[in-house]
Design an enzyme around this catalytic site. Structure first.
Site, short mmCIF file in Angstrom:
data_model
loop_
_atom_site.label_atom_id
_atom_site.label_comp_id
_atom_site.label_asym_id
_atom_site.label_seq_id
_atom_site.Cartn_x
_atom_site.Cartn_y
_atom_site.Cartn_z
N GLY A 117 0.83 -1.19 0.00
CA GLY A 117 0.00 0.00 0.00
C GLY A 117 0.87 1.24 0.00
O GLY A 117 2.07 1.17 -0.28
N PHE A 119 1.99 3.10 2.40
CA PHE A 119 2.98 3.26 3.45
C PHE A 119 4.00 2.13 3.54
O PHE A 119 5.01 2.27 4.21
CB PHE A 119 2.29 3.41 4.81
CG PHE A 119 1.55 4.69 4.96
CD1 PHE A 119 2.22 5.88 5.20
CD2 PHE A 119 0.17 4.72 4.86
CE1 PHE A 119 1.54 7.06 5.34
CE2 PHE A 119 -0.53 5.91 5.00
CZ PHE A 119 0.15 7.08 5.23
N ASP A 234 -13.78 -0.89 13.25
CA ASP A 234 -13.84 -1.25 11.83
C ASP A 234 -14.07 -2.75 11.67
O ASP A 234 -13.38 -3.43 10.91
CB ASP A 234 -12.55 -0.83 11.12
CG ASP A 234 -12.72 -0.77 9.60
OD1 ASP A 234 -13.85 -0.54 9.14
OD2 ASP A 234 -11.72 -0.94 8.89
#
EC number: 2.7.11.1
Length: 571
Positions: A117, A119, A234
């Site tokens: 991703g 990062f 989440d």
């Protein structure tokens, strides 16, 4: 913190609203999630479809989504992770010593890439000493341009450390760093995502038995988090991985990038989560642990019928559905699903978080508990909170709750019986001061001093024998809002029966003399009566009594109990 979601137009769900007349396509999911922090760095857009997509095969963080409520369409500021302060030449993350071990390269060999991703990357790695395979998340320090990004990494490591050892949480092994990266070493899960297994099922549905096994594991994670003062924030199928490809493989929670600690009674005021799973109170910016339970309710609905309970072509439309509409339990396959399963899902998808089951309560529900063991049910943080609040209530409120507790049947008290048994360690049928101390003075978000624990036991112990029996415990631990929400007819009956214990002459009112006779209190009784006497007619009506039971904190009205009270009998 702001949220932005992937386009809901690419997703599908269960058609319920008259505003959505077209039939839905099969359950598919689009994930397009701008990263919040280095801990949540899977930023690729993935079209999930069981016909074309391979399963995930390891522990890998995925970027949590952020969104905006429909009302007002206000979007909060999001600071660019690529921006730097004026004059800053070295990224903040590269100027910080995280305090982690510095010998990653000496202990592990990096293997194949599992995901990537904005990062960083997730890899399979091998322990050079033992040969064990692990998952390693490598986070680029150069991407941590602001202090909050560093704090996010530290917080997630702290959370993983706190939860490691729980059977349904991905195990954390260690954190390392060098001048360029942070490495988080975790358990390798090779069974794929829960989402993939749902999509691979016929009609994207689980059998009730299999669904209950999955839901039970998710609830255990939520209950453990909440007991530690932590909210996941989440919960969704993509954030649960199977340890192995075996059909009975344990489920493991991962991705704590949005998770945060919260103190009892406090609320989060930012909006985080994933569109289809977000709770109403999150959109209203007043959320807490209850939001995790809502999300598990949504997952339960999907597991049982293969459709989402709230659906629209746009994200704003989804949010409006969540805020205003109820799930559809009439269309196929719901008529063929057991009443127990439907009751369970409905009690998790109650819009009022105060009336929603807690995670620990849900574990006591017959549909989830079947095949499970009562000893597996953890202590409910909300029960401990209720006991702490009980001591703050006025004497009248406490007496009213004791009367209400005597009207409930065993089925209604099943979850509280599990909680009582969890606290009653020596199983002698009463809770001692030491057992109360063990329950209330553990490493919770709050720690109570011994004197405070003794004060709580004294308030609950209505017969002053130095112990708390089950009836006394129920009065202090009751969730009154749930009683009214789950069955309004029963609530009417139970509250009337409690009222009639005070209304000795049966005239429909509680007078000062009846209050004195029932409670055994000495001294002036009028201040106590005035607390509930809203219309100031010198007596308490059934409506006023019910309001007394519902009121969150009676002492906030600054009504003092009469001095010199004496409890003459147990209610």
């Amino acid at each position: 913190m702001g949220l932005c979601f992937s386009s809901a137009a690419k997703s599908s769900g269960h058609n319920r609203s008259s505003r959505n007349p077209h039939p839905h396509p099969p359950l598919t999911v689009v994930k397009s999630r701008p990263p919040r922090s280095p801990c949540s760095f899977m930023a690729v857009t993935i079209q999930k479809d069981h016909r074309t997509q391979p399963r995930r095969n390891a522990t890998a963080k995925k970027t949590p989504t952020r969104h905006t409520p429909p009302h007002g369409k206000v979007r909060e500021k999001v600071i660019s992770n690529n921006g730097r302060r004026h004059g800053e030449t070295i990224p903040y993350g590269k100027r910080v010593d995280f305090g982690y071990a510095k010998d990653f390269d000496h202990r592990y060999t990096i293997g194949k890439l599992l995901g990537h991703g904005q990062f960083g990357y997730t890899y399979v790695a091998t322990d050079k000493k033992t040969g064990d395979r692990v998952a390693v998340k490598k986070i680029d320090k150069a991407k941590m341009t602001i202090p909050i990004a560093v704090e996010d990494v530290k917080r997630e490591v702290k959370i993983l450390q706190a939860l490691t050892g729980h059977e349904n949480v991905v195990r954390f092994y260690n954190a390392f760093e060098d001048k360029n990266s942070v490495y988080i070493v975790m358990e390798l899960c090779e069974g794929g995502e829960l989402l993939d297994r749902i999509l691979a099922r016929k009609d994207s549905r689980y059998s009730e038995r299999d669904a209950a096994v999955v839901v039970r594991q998710m609830l255990k994670v939520a209950a453990e988090c909440h007991l530690r003062g932590l909210v996941h924030r989440d919960m969704k199928p993509e954030n649960f991985l199977f340890k192995s490809t075996e059909e009975d493989s344990p489920l493991k929670a991962t991705d704590f990038g949005l998770s945060d600690f919260i103190k009892p009674g406090k609320k989060f005021h930012d909006i985080v989560g994933s569109a289809y799973y977000v709770a109403p109170e999150v959109l209203k910016r007043r959320s807490g642990p209850e939001s995790d339970v809502w999300s598990i309710g949504v997952i339960s609905y999907i597991l049982l019928c293969g459709r989402r309970p709230f659906w629209d072509k746009t994200e704003d439309g989804i949010f409006k559905e969540v805020l205003k509409n109820k799930p559809d339990f009439r269309r196929k396959p719901w008529p063929t699903i057991s009443n127990s399963a439907k009751d369970f899902v409905k009690k998790l998808l109650v819009k009022d978080p105060r009336a929603r089951l807690t995670a620990a309560q849900a574990l006591s529900h017959p549909w989830v508990r079947e095949g499970g063991d009562a000893s597996e049910i953890p202590i409910d943080i909300s029960v401990l909170n209720n006991m702490r609040q009980f001591v703050k209530f006025s004497r009248l409120k406490q007496f009213a709750l004791r009367a209400l507790a005597t009207t409930l049947d065993e089925e209604e008290l099943a979850d509280l019986r599990d909680q009582f048994d969890a606290i009653d360690v020596d199983k002698n049928g009463v809770i001692s001061l030491e057992e109360m101390r063990q329950a209330l003075a553990k490493d919770h978000p709050w720690k109570l001093k011994d004197a405070r624990v003794a004060e709580i036991l004294q308030a609950i112990d209505s017969n002053t024998d130095g112990f708390v029996d089950f009836g006394e415990f129920v009065a202090a631990a009751l969730h009154v809002n749930q009683l009214e929400e789950h069955d309004s007819e029963k609530w009417q009956q139970r509250s009337r029966a409690a009222f009639e214990k005070f209304d000795i002459d049966g005239d429909g009112f509680i007078t000062a003399e009846e209050l004195r006779m029932h409670t055994g209190l000495k001294g002036s009784i009028e201040p106590l009566l005035e607390e509930a006497d809203i219309d100031n007619d010198g007596k308490i009506s059934l409506q006023e009594f019910r309001r007394l039971l519902r009121t969150a904190s009676i002492k906030s009205r600054n009504v003092r109990s009469p001095p010199g009270y004496l409890i003459s009998r147990k209610v």
